[in-house]
Design a protein around this motif. Structure first.
Motif, PDB file in Angstrom:
ATOM      1  N   THR A 165       0.876  -1.218   0.179  1.00  0.00           N
ATOM      2  CA  THR A 165       0.056   0.078   0.016  1.00  0.00           C
ATOM      3  C   THR A 165       0.810   1.232   0.120  1.00  0.00           C
ATOM      4  OG1 THR A 165      -1.845  -1.380   1.298  1.00  0.00           O
ATOM      5  CG2 THR A 165      -1.821   1.321   1.136  1.00  0.00           C
ATOM      6  N   LEU A 166       0.806   1.949  -1.107  1.00  0.00           N
ATOM      7  CA  LEU A 166       1.764   3.335  -1.259  1.00  0.00           C
ATOM      8  C   LEU A 166       1.469   4.458  -0.440  1.00  0.00           C
ATOM      9  CD1 LEU A 166       2.309   2.838  -4.993  1.00  0.00           C
ATOM     10  CD2 LEU A 166       3.986   2.432  -3.212  1.00  0.00           C
ATOM     11  N   THR A 167       2.085   4.754   0.094  1.00  0.00           N
ATOM     12  CA  THR A 167       2.098   6.101   0.975  1.00  0.00           C
ATOM     13  C   THR A 167       3.310   7.045   0.724  1.00  0.00           C
ATOM     14  OG1 THR A 167       3.732   5.331   2.899  1.00  0.00           O
ATOM     15  CG2 THR A 167       1.148   4.790   2.895  1.00  0.00           C
ATOM     16  N   LYS A 205      -0.072  11.942  -6.795  1.00  0.00           N
ATOM     17  CA  LYS A 205      -0.185  12.860  -5.797  1.00  0.00           C
ATOM     18  C   LYS A 205       0.632  12.479  -4.641  1.00  0.00           C
ATOM     19  CE  LYS A 205      -5.458  13.614  -6.362  1.00  0.00           C
ATOM     20  NZ  LYS A 205      -6.483  13.201  -5.824  1.00  0.00           N
ATOM     21  N   LEU A 206       1.024  11.271  -4.212  1.00  0.00           N
ATOM     22  CA  LEU A 206       1.796  10.928  -3.197  1.00  0.00           C
ATOM     23  C   LEU A 206       3.254  11.377  -3.543  1.00  0.00           C
ATOM     24  CD1 LEU A 206       0.316   7.277  -2.349  1.00  0.00           C
ATOM     25  CD2 LEU A 206       0.219   9.410  -0.821  1.00  0.00           C
ATOM     26  N   ILE A 207       3.791  11.051  -4.839  1.00  0.00           N
ATOM     27  CA  ILE A 207       4.938  11.425  -5.156  1.00  0.00           C
ATOM     28  C   ILE A 207       5.218  13.010  -5.038  1.00  0.00           C
ATOM     29  CG2 ILE A 207       6.682  11.772  -7.247  1.00  0.00           C
ATOM     30  CD1 ILE A 207       5.367   9.436  -8.392  1.00  0.00           C
ATOM     31  N   ALA A 212       8.011  17.254  -1.848  1.00  0.00           N
ATOM     32  CA  ALA A 212       7.780  18.716  -1.065  1.00  0.00           C
ATOM     33  C   ALA A 212       8.117  18.351   0.356  1.00  0.00           C
ATOM     34  CB  ALA A 212       6.385  18.945  -1.095  1.00  0.00           C
ATOM     35  N   ASP A 213       8.326  17.220   0.880  1.00  0.00           N
ATOM     36  CA  ASP A 213       8.989  17.013   2.389  1.00  0.00           C
ATOM     37  C   ASP A 213      10.412  17.100   2.469  1.00  0.00           C
ATOM     38  OD1 ASP A 213       9.432  16.069   4.806  1.00  0.00           O
ATOM     39  OD2 ASP A 213       8.125  14.693   4.626  1.00  0.00           O
ATOM     40  N   ASN A 222      17.051  12.020  -7.350  1.00  0.00           N
ATOM     41  CA  ASN A 222      16.679  11.451  -8.782  1.00  0.00           C
ATOM     42  C   ASN A 222      15.618  11.647  -9.273  1.00  0.00           C
ATOM     43  OD1 ASN A 222      19.122   9.824  -7.855  1.00  0.00           O
ATOM     44  ND2 ASN A 222      17.840   8.389  -6.618  1.00  0.00           N
ATOM     45  N   TRP A 223      14.535  12.637  -8.711  1.00  0.00           N
ATOM     46  CA  TRP A 223      13.456  13.226  -9.107  1.00  0.00           C
ATOM     47  C   TRP A 223      13.303  14.544  -9.907  1.00  0.00           C
ATOM     48  CZ3 TRP A 223       9.130   9.955  -9.082  1.00  0.00           C
ATOM     49  CH2 TRP A 223       9.391   8.663  -8.199  1.00  0.00           C
TER      50      TRP A 223
END
Length: 304
Positions: A165-167, A205-207, A212-213, A222-223
């Motif tokens: 489950t992705l968070t 949205k999670l990405i 942003a954290d 890497n992003w």
């Protein structure tokens, strides 16, 4: 050297003059390999060289020992027909605010342009969403096609990564697992822009939240997230409403094949008023065909 041509057939192809606008208005169609003019079935011809070609050439040896096989194979793509039958009686507008748009007189035989434009906008948006859902999630039956996820999940050669489950806390790390599961051959042979991550809107949205954290500043190197979209390790992240929340596909877009046909010879959709005595009813009629296939499942990573 040998050539394996067992279990192959020949299927001629042609180029069409018209395309189905409804089929191509969804985001999936912009990021997969479209094969038009498929009436029923078509064959995807595949080929590869099996076994190693390089042999040790010992000094003093003049022998000829052929090695390696060229294997020609195929995967079948079958499309299934779907139709659009929509109608609306203009009498239903008379008691609503839309009645003000109807032409004067008791005879209702013309759909107001303002209403027709909105109806066509809504129809296109709804049909596009339904098509995209079938493309990714369909499970084959007499009236349904297998979608990409079903095909990949059922194929033993697919590179599968067990999902969670992705968070916001784990999504960036899970992408690393997916990236590492892709074969070096695919990473090395794909041109810029060909390899893509296909994700759900939730994952997108999670990405964004994770990037942003502030605690992810080092990982986020890497992003890249800007007005043009999101990329990971240089590969574009494509967010689609049809993909399940915790499913990700990492593939070369040429490998995801999308077969379709024409709606008609001259138009995308037939619209208008019915003939008398039903000339107060507005109709929209269309017919399309669709089906998908994955040419090389062993070159795709499925996180599910």
């Amino acid at each position: 050297m040998a050539i394996d041509i067992t279990n192959t057939t020949y299927c001629p192809t042609r180029q069409p003059d018209f395309f189905t606008k409804l089929m191509f208005s969804n985001k999936t169609s912009e990021n997969v390999n479209i094969i038009p003019n498929v009436k029923y079935k078509t064959i995807l011809n595949t080929s590869e060289i099996t076994d190693d070609l390089l042999q040790f050439d010992g000094l003093g040896s003049c022998g000829w020992t052929p090695q390696g096989d060229v294997k020609f194979s195929e995967r079948e793509l079958e499309v299934k027909p779907y139709k659009i039958n929509f109608e609306e009686c203009l009498k239903t507008f008379e008691t609503k605010w839309m009645g003000e748009l109807l032409k004067p007189g008791a005879n209702l035989d013309e759909m107001p342009t303002e209403i027709e434009d909105q109806v066509m906008y809504l129809l296109g948006k709804k049909v596009s969403k339904e098509i995209e859902s079938k493309i990714w999630n369909g499970v084959a039956s007499t009236s349904e096609i297998d979608g990409y996820i079903t095909i990949l999940d059922n194929d033993a050669s697919t590179n599968k990564v067990a999902g969670v489950t992705l968070t916001k806390a784990n999504v960036l790390g899970e992408f690393e697992k997916i990236y590492m599961a892709q074969t070096d051959d695919v990473l090395g042979a794909s041109e810029d822009g060909e390899l893509k991550f296909y994700v759900s809107k939730k994952v997108e949205k999670l990405i964004k939240l994770a990037l942003a954290d502030k605690s992810n500043q080092v990982i986020a190197a890497n992003w890249l997230s800007d007005a043009n979209g999101i990329t990971y390790m240089g590969y574009e992240v494509i967010a689609l409403t049809a993909i399940p929340a915790n499913t990700i596909v990492f593939a070369n877009w040429h490998n995801l094949v999308y077969g379709t046909d024409l709606i008609s010879d001259e138009t995308e959709l037939r619209t208008g008023m019915k003939a008398a005595p039903e000339d107060d009813e507005y109709f929209v009629k269309g017919r399309l065909k669709l089906g998908v296939q994955v040419a090389f499942p062993d070159e795709v990573v499925l996180y599910n």
